[in-house]
Design a protein around this motif. Structure first.
Motif, PDB file in Angstrom:
ATOM      1  N   SER A 191       0.817  -1.219   0.000  1.00  0.00           N
ATOM      2  CA  SER A 191       0.000   0.000   0.000  1.00  0.00           C
ATOM      3  C   SER A 191       0.848   1.265   0.000  1.00  0.00           C
ATOM      4  CB  SER A 191      -0.920   0.013   1.226  1.00  0.00           C
ATOM      5  OG  SER A 191      -0.167   0.030   2.429  1.00  0.00           O
ATOM      6  N   THR A 192       2.164   1.112   0.073  1.00  0.00           N
ATOM      7  CA  THR A 192       3.078   2.256   0.098  1.00  0.00           C
ATOM      8  C   THR A 192       3.451   2.663  -1.322  1.00  0.00           C
ATOM      9  OG1 THR A 192       3.992   1.580   2.236  1.00  0.00           O
ATOM     10  CG2 THR A 192       5.315   3.087   0.917  1.00  0.00           C
ATOM     11  N   ASN A 193       3.398   3.952  -1.579  1.00  0.00           N
ATOM     12  CA  ASN A 193       3.714   4.471  -2.911  1.00  0.00           C
ATOM     13  C   ASN A 193       5.038   5.226  -2.928  1.00  0.00           C
ATOM     14  OD1 ASN A 193       3.081   4.846  -5.662  1.00  0.00           O
ATOM     15  ND2 ASN A 193       2.356   6.929  -5.259  1.00  0.00           N
ATOM     16  N   ASN A 194       5.859   5.000  -1.896  1.00  0.00           N
ATOM     17  CA  ASN A 194       7.088   5.796  -1.770  1.00  0.00           C
ATOM     18  C   ASN A 194       8.367   4.992  -1.935  1.00  0.00           C
ATOM     19  OD1 ASN A 194       5.710   8.256  -1.204  1.00  0.00           O
ATOM     20  ND2 ASN A 194       5.396   7.580   0.914  1.00  0.00           N
ATOM     21  N   TRP A 195       8.243   3.704  -2.246  1.00  0.00           N
ATOM     22  CA  TRP A 195       9.462   2.902  -2.379  1.00  0.00           C
ATOM     23  C   TRP A 195      10.395   3.491  -3.435  1.00  0.00           C
ATOM     24  CZ3 TRP A 195      10.740  -0.411   1.204  1.00  0.00           C
ATOM     25  CH2 TRP A 195       9.757  -1.107   1.909  1.00  0.00           C
ATOM     26  N   HIS A 196       9.840   3.973  -4.542  1.00  0.00           N
ATOM     27  CA  HIS A 196      10.679   4.506  -5.620  1.00  0.00           C
ATOM     28  C   HIS A 196      11.407   5.781  -5.185  1.00  0.00           C
ATOM     29  CE1 HIS A 196       7.006   6.911  -6.042  1.00  0.00           C
ATOM     30  NE2 HIS A 196       7.719   7.801  -6.701  1.00  0.00           N
ATOM     31  N   CYS A 207      11.437   0.413 -16.000  1.00  0.00           N
ATOM     32  CA  CYS A 207      10.731   0.225 -14.723  1.00  0.00           C
ATOM     33  C   CYS A 207      10.430   1.585 -14.101  1.00  0.00           C
ATOM     34  CB  CYS A 207      11.592  -0.637 -13.791  1.00  0.00           C
ATOM     35  SG  CYS A 207      10.813  -1.105 -12.247  1.00  0.00           S
ATOM     36  N   CYS A 208       9.172   2.017 -14.259  1.00  0.00           N
ATOM     37  CA  CYS A 208       8.765   3.314 -13.710  1.00  0.00           C
ATOM     38  C   CYS A 208       8.322   3.176 -12.250  1.00  0.00           C
ATOM     39  CB  CYS A 208       7.668   3.906 -14.573  1.00  0.00           C
ATOM     40  SG  CYS A 208       8.275   4.472 -16.187  1.00  0.00           S
ATOM     41  N   GLU A 209       7.547   4.125 -11.765  1.00  0.00           N
ATOM     42  CA  GLU A 209       7.261   4.208 -10.336  1.00  0.00           C
ATOM     43  C   GLU A 209       6.592   2.956  -9.789  1.00  0.00           C
ATOM     44  OE1 GLU A 209       5.116   7.702  -9.361  1.00  0.00           O
ATOM     45  OE2 GLU A 209       6.669   9.085 -10.078  1.00  0.00           O
ATOM     46  N   ALA A 210       5.485   2.511 -10.420  1.00  0.00           N
ATOM     47  CA  ALA A 210       4.764   1.348  -9.908  1.00  0.00           C
ATOM     48  C   ALA A 210       5.646   0.107  -9.919  1.00  0.00           C
ATOM     49  CB  ALA A 210       3.499   1.103 -10.743  1.00  0.00           C
ATOM     50  N   CYS A 211       6.421  -0.036 -10.973  1.00  0.00           N
ATOM     51  CA  CYS A 211       7.334  -1.181 -11.081  1.00  0.00           C
ATOM     52  C   CYS A 211       8.434  -1.104 -10.029  1.00  0.00           C
ATOM     53  CB  CYS A 211       7.935  -1.222 -12.489  1.00  0.00           C
ATOM     54  SG  CYS A 211       9.282  -2.400 -12.706  1.00  0.00           S
ATOM     55  N   ALA A 212       9.004   0.095  -9.825  1.00  0.00           N
ATOM     56  CA  ALA A 212      10.060   0.262  -8.828  1.00  0.00           C
ATOM     57  C   ALA A 212       9.534   0.006  -7.420  1.00  0.00           C
ATOM     58  CB  ALA A 212      10.654   1.663  -8.924  1.00  0.00           C
ATOM     59  N   ASN A 213       8.285   0.421  -7.162  1.00  0.00           N
ATOM     60  CA  ASN A 213       7.679   0.125  -5.858  1.00  0.00           C
ATOM     61  C   ASN A 213       7.587  -1.378  -5.629  1.00  0.00           C
ATOM     62  OD1 ASN A 213       7.280   2.817  -5.133  1.00  0.00           O
ATOM     63  ND2 ASN A 213       5.276   2.925  -6.102  1.00  0.00           N
ATOM     64  N   LEU A 214       7.125  -2.096  -6.653  1.00  0.00           N
ATOM     65  CA  LEU A 214       7.014  -3.551  -6.543  1.00  0.00           C
ATOM     66  C   LEU A 214       8.389  -4.189  -6.353  1.00  0.00           C
ATOM     67  CD1 LEU A 214       4.793  -5.951  -8.544  1.00  0.00           C
ATOM     68  CD2 LEU A 214       7.248  -6.287  -8.686  1.00  0.00           C
ATOM     69  N   LYS A 215       9.359  -3.729  -7.125  1.00  0.00           N
ATOM     70  CA  LYS A 215      10.710  -4.294  -7.057  1.00  0.00           C
ATOM     71  C   LYS A 215      11.317  -4.115  -5.662  1.00  0.00           C
ATOM     72  CE  LYS A 215      13.325  -3.224 -10.548  1.00  0.00           C
ATOM     73  NZ  LYS A 215      14.237  -2.405 -11.406  1.00  0.00           N
ATOM     74  N   ALA A 216      11.189  -2.913  -5.115  1.00  0.00           N
ATOM     75  CA  ALA A 216      11.755  -2.639  -3.790  1.00  0.00           C
ATOM     76  C   ALA A 216      11.069  -3.460  -2.711  1.00  0.00           C
ATOM     77  CB  ALA A 216      11.632  -1.146  -3.477  1.00  0.00           C
ATOM     78  N   ASN A 314      -6.356   6.023 -11.277  1.00  0.00           N
ATOM     79  CA  ASN A 314      -7.451   5.545 -10.423  1.00  0.00           C
ATOM     80  C   ASN A 314      -7.264   4.076 -10.066  1.00  0.00           C
ATOM     81  OD1 ASN A 314      -8.691   8.039 -10.473  1.00  0.00           O
ATOM     82  ND2 ASN A 314     -10.130   7.497 -12.117  1.00  0.00           N
ATOM     83  N   PHE A 315      -6.841   3.296 -11.057  1.00  0.00           N
ATOM     84  CA  PHE A 315      -6.631   1.860 -10.817  1.00  0.00           C
ATOM     85  C   PHE A 315      -5.531   1.641  -9.783  1.00  0.00           C
ATOM     86  CE2 PHE A 315      -4.564  -2.207 -11.886  1.00  0.00           C
ATOM     87  CZ  PHE A 315      -5.651  -3.062 -11.769  1.00  0.00           C
ATOM     88  N   GLN A 316      -4.411   2.331  -9.933  1.00  0.00           N
ATOM     89  CA  GLN A 316      -3.304   2.171  -8.993  1.00  0.00           C
ATOM     90  C   GLN A 316      -3.698   2.616  -7.586  1.00  0.00           C
ATOM     91  OE1 GLN A 316      -0.634   0.555  -9.539  1.00  0.00           O
ATOM     92  NE2 GLN A 316      -0.744   0.370 -11.768  1.00  0.00           N
ATOM     93  N   GLU A 317      -4.497   3.682  -7.496  1.00  0.00           N
ATOM     94  CA  GLU A 317      -4.973   4.135  -6.188  1.00  0.00           C
ATOM     95  C   GLU A 317      -5.891   3.090  -5.564  1.00  0.00           C
ATOM     96  OE1 GLU A 317      -5.661   6.284  -2.762  1.00  0.00           O
ATOM     97  OE2 GLU A 317      -4.093   6.462  -4.280  1.00  0.00           O
ATOM     98  N   GLY A 318      -6.758   2.488  -6.396  1.00  0.00           N
ATOM     99  CA  GLY A 318      -7.621   1.426  -5.885  1.00  0.00           C
ATOM    100  C   GLY A 318      -6.842   0.223  -5.412  1.00  0.00           C
ATOM    101  N   VAL A 319      -5.789  -0.130  -6.145  1.00  0.00           N
ATOM    102  CA  VAL A 319      -4.943  -1.257  -5.733  1.00  0.00           C
ATOM    103  C   VAL A 319      -4.283  -0.967  -4.386  1.00  0.00           C
ATOM    104  CG1 VAL A 319      -2.842  -2.534  -6.294  1.00  0.00           C
ATOM    105  CG2 VAL A 319      -4.542  -2.099  -8.074  1.00  0.00           C
ATOM    106  N   ARG A 320      -3.777   0.258  -4.230  1.00  0.00           N
ATOM    107  CA  ARG A 320      -3.148   0.614  -2.951  1.00  0.00           C
ATOM    108  C   ARG A 320      -4.164   0.597  -1.810  1.00  0.00           C
ATOM    109  NH1 ARG A 320      -0.133   4.071  -6.338  1.00  0.00           N
ATOM    110  NH2 ARG A 320      -1.632   5.782  -6.060  1.00  0.00           N
ATOM    111  N   GLN A 321      -5.380   1.081  -2.073  1.00  0.00           N
ATOM    112  CA  GLN A 321      -6.421   1.035  -1.041  1.00  0.00           C
ATOM    113  C   GLN A 321      -6.830  -0.405  -0.741  1.00  0.00           C
ATOM    114  OE1 GLN A 321      -7.707   3.543   0.892  1.00  0.00           O
ATOM    115  NE2 GLN A 321      -6.032   4.700  -0.033  1.00  0.00           N
ATOM    116  N   GLY A 322      -6.812  -1.251  -1.764  1.00  0.00           N
ATOM    117  CA  GLY A 322      -7.077  -2.667  -1.529  1.00  0.00           C
ATOM    118  C   GLY A 322      -6.014  -3.296  -0.650  1.00  0.00           C
ATOM    119  N   ALA A 323      -4.749  -2.938  -0.900  1.00  0.00           N
ATOM    120  CA  ALA A 323      -3.659  -3.440  -0.051  1.00  0.00           C
ATOM    121  C   ALA A 323      -3.811  -2.934   1.377  1.00  0.00           C
ATOM    122  CB  ALA A 323      -2.306  -3.018  -0.629  1.00  0.00           C
ATOM    123  N   PHE A 324      -4.277  -1.678   1.522  1.00  0.00           N
ATOM    124  CA  PHE A 324      -4.541  -1.153   2.866  1.00  0.00           C
ATOM    125  C   PHE A 324      -5.675  -1.921   3.538  1.00  0.00           C
ATOM    126  CE2 PHE A 324      -6.826   1.960   5.608  1.00  0.00           C
ATOM    127  CZ  PHE A 324      -5.844   2.111   6.576  1.00  0.00           C
ATOM    128  N   GLY A 325      -6.707  -2.268   2.759  1.00  0.00           N
ATOM    129  CA  GLY A 325      -7.789  -3.086   3.299  1.00  0.00           C
ATOM    130  C   GLY A 325      -7.284  -4.447   3.758  1.00  0.00           C
TER     131      GLY A 325
END
Length: 501
Positions: A191-196, A207-216, A314-325
């Motif tokens: 749910s964190t969007n700051n790994w990158h 590998c942009c932001e979403a990919c770098a977040n996943l990688k980290a 919107n999709f990425q925000e929903g995914v992060r909120q899902g991870a928070f859930g």
């Protein structure tokens, strides 16, 4: 002498303290950390590589196939393993090494695909398919599931071997607690969007932001898994199985993978009924497990991984909120794990199991209603009303919380009941756990094959799968009332999980 030893490994397994038992199970938290990341991030992420939504569920076939082939065999062979490290630790150690390798492949799949010629454009402008990246992603994904199954069965059987006088409920509470800790860490990472920002060097042209977040997040999970594996290897002081005893166990028994299925005829009384109810229960859970964050991104936040920049955001925000859930779900899971034992002693494991299935039935029905409402299928075009939209999103998070308790039941009660039934026959817990896993992976195969194409056929995204899940939950509850063995309230606490004789 009864207080000092437990006869789960050649009759001389030393009694371990409760703190030692907790530390010996730490590997479950390490594995669950990566599993939480896999569940929350990988279904949405793989769609950015060009795999359509209808096929993402098929990708998850690797889990049930691995569970069907790997875990029963590992359970059987670990029952008879005569390694100096003990019966379970060699499999746990090997599986964790493979997990680390597979996670690195997944995290760097975009970079590998870029190096192999997927595109020469920067990831900020390229939105097409990346087939090489997708191929390595799927390869790492499958390898991850095979290695997860190599670890999970022996880890649970290890708790059975070491539990001793602490009993099955305490061992299962510890195991579920580590699962909750791993989930909390994993879903927090997802749910964190700051790994990158913290690790900017992980961003590349591929590998942009979403990919770098996943990688980290996955690289951090490798570090945590390595630490947890070392702790388990140190504190799970298994007594090696006597080769003579192992030979006696093997006499007259078939060898090879088919031995697991031939062993079905030797299951303890009541176990076939447990397998049936377990299968129905998991059929009600897998749609949510596989598509929870995707559901938040699509149905609740109206996004698309391959849409316009606004839809992608919107999709990425929903995914992060899902991870928070899922994080909130894991907190409830952790607290609930300590309520399972007293509830089962007061109400019996059968009643608790059936009650949790009814809760899931209601929750899955509510997921279907919220989705339809959010998309305007019922209640008018509500997605344009900000206040109503906010209320629907809050209700969605509330469902994640409500499912924490039944998920704690799912992760503990079937295994505790299996341990009691295995103990009543005199052992073979590794085999029984492996066979129980078959009733878990077969439902996943059904959902993986059917839900994606079915959703595509009806054009309703994830909604049809959740509707069917509600029906399966109701069926599971009814079947549980009539089929589950009636174990005494006190036996849930007092029967030792000493298995694998």
């Amino acid at each position: 002498m009864a207080d000092d030893t437990e006869g789960s490994a050649g009759g001389n397994q030393l009694q371990i303290s409760l703190v030692g038992l907790f530390l010996a199970c730490m590997v479950a938290g390490g594995v669950q950390y990566g599993w939480a990341l896999q569940l929350s991030l990988l279904t949405p992420y793989v769609q950015t590589l060009g795999i359509p939504h209808a096929l993402t569920s098929v990708m998850w076939l690797c889990g049930p196939i691995a569970g069907l082939l790997v875990q029963p065999c590992v359970g059987l062979y670990s029952d008879k393993c005569t390694s100096k490290l003990g019966r379970r630790r060699p499999f746990i150690f090997t599986g964790c090494i493979i997990i680390c390798i597979s996670v690195i492949i997944i995290g760097f799949s975009s970079d590998i695909g870029y190096a192999l010629g997927d595109t020469k454009e920067d990831c900020t402008v390229y939105t097409g398919k990346r087939l090489h990246a997708a191929a390595f992603f799927v390869m790492g994904f499958w390898l991850l599931d095979f290695s997860n199954n190599t670890v999970q069965g022996p880890a649970r059987a290890l708790m059975a071997d070491l539990a001793g006088s602490h009993g099955p409920s305490a061992a299962n509470a510890i195991f579920v607690s580590w699962m909750a800790i791993g989930n909390i860490l994993g879903y927090s990472s997802g749910s964190t969007n700051n790994w990158h920002k913290w690790f900017p060097f992980l961003q590349t042209r591929a590998c942009c932001e979403a990919c770098a977040n996943l990688k980290a997040a996955f690289l951090v999970s490798v570090v945590f898994l390595g630490l947890s594996t070392v702790v388990t290897m140190i504190f799970a002081n298994e007594v090696p199985l006597d080769p003579v005893e192992a030979k006696q166990q093997s006499e007259g028994q078939a060898s090879g993978p088919l031995a697991v299925f031939k062993g079905l005829k030797n299951l303890p009384p009541g176990m076939p009924q447990v397998l049936i109810v377990t299968g129905l229960t998991w059929l009600s859970w897998f749609p949510f497990i596989l598509f929870d964050t995707d559901w938040m991104g699509r149905e609740m936040y109206h996004g698309r991984p391959d849409g316009s920049p606004t839809e992608v955001a919107n999709f990425q925000e929903g995914v992060r909120q899902g991870a928070f859930g899922l994080l909130l779900n894991s907190v409830v899971l952790g607290f609930s794990s300590f309520l399972i034992e007293p509830m089962c002693r007061k109400l019996t494991a059968k009643v608790v199991w059936v009650m949790s299935s009814f809760i899931v039935c209601i929750a899955m029905a509510m997921v279907t209603v919220l989705s339809s409402w959010s998309l305007g299928d019922i209640g008018g075009n509500v997605q344009d009303a900000a206040a109503v939209d906010k209320g629907l999103k809050s209700a969605a998070l509330a469902l994640f919380v409500a499912l924490g308790f039944p998920f704690a039941v799912l992760c503990s009660v079937p295994f505790a009941v299996t341990a009691q039934l295995a103990a009543s026959k005199g052992g073979g817990h590794g085999l029984c756990t492996g066979v129980l896993n078959i009733s878990i992976v077969v439902p996943q195969m059904i959902i993986a094959v059917g839900s994606g194409p079915w959703d595509e056929l009806f054009g309703k995204g994830n909604i049809p799968a959740f509707g069917v899940a509600s029906v399966f939950a109701f069926t599971s509850a009814v079947a549980g009332m009539f089929m589950l063995p009636k174990l005494s309230k006190t036996s849930f606490r007092s029967v030792s999980m000493g298995g694998g004789h």
